[in-house]
Design an enzyme around this catalytic site. Structure first.
Site, PDB file in Angstrom:
ATOM      1  CG  LEU A 188      -2.214   0.828   1.111  1.00 59.39           C
ATOM      2  CD1 LEU A 188      -3.018   0.516  -0.132  1.00 59.39           C
ATOM      3  CD2 LEU A 188      -3.059   0.631   2.361  1.00 59.39           C
TER       4      LEU A 188
ATOM      5  CB  VAL B 170      -0.685   2.670  -4.018  1.00 56.20           C
ATOM      6  CG1 VAL B 170      -1.834   3.526  -4.521  1.00 56.20           C
ATOM      7  CG2 VAL B 170      -0.576   1.389  -4.828  1.00 56.20           C
ATOM      8  CD  GLU B 171      -1.976   6.034   0.865  1.00 54.58           C
ATOM      9  OE1 GLU B 171      -1.757   7.231   0.612  1.00 54.58           O
ATOM     10  OE2 GLU B 171      -3.079   5.614   1.247  1.00 54.58           O
ATOM     11  CB  SER B 172       4.303   7.698   0.150  1.00 56.74           C
ATOM     12  OG  SER B 172       4.739   6.457   0.719  1.00 56.74           O
TER      13      SER B 172
ATOM     14  CE1 TYR C  20      -4.410   4.750  -1.648  1.00 57.90           C
ATOM     15  CE2 TYR C  20      -6.148   3.286  -0.910  1.00 57.90           C
ATOM     16  CZ  TYR C  20      -4.924   3.886  -0.704  1.00 57.90           C
ATOM     17  OH  TYR C  20      -4.219   3.614   0.435  1.00 57.90           O
TER      18      TYR C  20
END
Length: 279
Positions: free
Chosen positions: A86, A89-91, A194
């Site tokens: 995750l 995808v986030e950062s 997302y």
């Protein structure tokens, strides 16, 4: 499926009444993320393998610094190992990443959600920047979201745009159960992308050759770190110099320090294990 719908409905009613249901540490069903392959996922695969190719590869390389920790905590909580991707995808696994919405850190917490899950913030320290503390907070939030929605795609949508919005959109009509794809067109654009982005990343990582990708070796996680109580404020660059460490060493292993200095209070500073006595 009928039991699943009933459980999701009951969880929603309990949450709506203002009571907090205790989330289990593990589930006996729906443990793994369902891998869906549709036009939305394929579009994100195209993005990752073309325009965002270098960012994807660098994020994958950087993941090695933090995934062992994340996998350990996910296993302890009984959550799917796929969630360890995750932060890609986030950062792109950047601990100092800052979004346009002021979400901060590897797990991209906004301030209010960070505080709700125990991440402190003041003029000296922002614990959203700490990989270990933010990982614990993210896992606690994900456990709550999965307990609330009963499936991972909607839980992840709630992580991105807030559980209140997803709850509002997913109120069943005449007993109908609405999943993430039923809500897709109603969600904010970023949230619509997302979940497909995570599913796309998982497919590429599982079979990079299929998508013309050669994944680099992940960086090795830091090792040999000790914690030492520092009683007053001192600049990290001066400590680096005094200990003969490369510039930026202490700032790298203490990312939550906002001013590149310890606070004007007692603080547990991370240092290379071999330097603890000298410090």
């Amino acid at each position: 499926e009928d039991i699943r719908i009933l459980a999701a409905d009951l969880i929603g009613r309990i949450h709506g009444a203002g009571r907090r249901a205790a989330a289990p540490t593990s589930t006996s069903w729906d443990l793994a993320l369902p891998i869906v392959d549709n036009q939305h996922v394929q579009r994100e695969i195209q993005s990752f393998t073309n325009g965002e190719r270098e960012q994807f590869l660098e994020g994958y390389r950087r993941s090695g610094l933090y995934r062992p920790l994340i996998l350990e905590r996910l296993e302890k909580a009984g959550l799917p190992s796929q969630l360890s991707w995750l932060p890609l995808v986030e950062s792109w696994f950047k601990v100092r990443a800052l979004s346009r919405a002021s979400a901060l850190g590897m797990w991209q917490f906004i301030s209010s959600t960070g505080v709700r899950y125990g991440l402190g913030r003041d003029s000296w320290v922002d614990e959203r920047l700490d990989p270990e503390k933010s990982t614990d907070a993210a896992i606690a939030y994900l456990v709550d979201l999965h307990g609330l929605f009963g499936d991972w795609p909607k839980a992840l949508a709630g992580y991105n745009c807030g559980e209140a919005r997803v709850l509002r959109l997913s109120r069943p009509q005449e007993g109908e159960y609405l999943d993430f794809w039923d809500l897709y067109e109603l969600l904010p654009r970023e949230t619509r992308r997302y979940v497909p982005r995570l599913l796309a990343a998982l497919q590429i990582i599982e079979n990079p050759a299929k998508y013309g990708m050669t994944l680099p070796a992940p960086e090795a996680p830091p090792s040999g770190v000790a914690t030492l109580r520092v009683e007053r404020s001192v600049r990290l660059d001066r400590l680096d110099a005094a200990l003969g460490l490369p510039a930026g060493t202490l700032a790298t292993i203490n990312p939550e320090l906002r001013r590149q200095a310890t606070p004007r209070r007692a603080y547990d500073l991370r240092v290379p294990a071999g330097q603890a006595e000298a410090l």
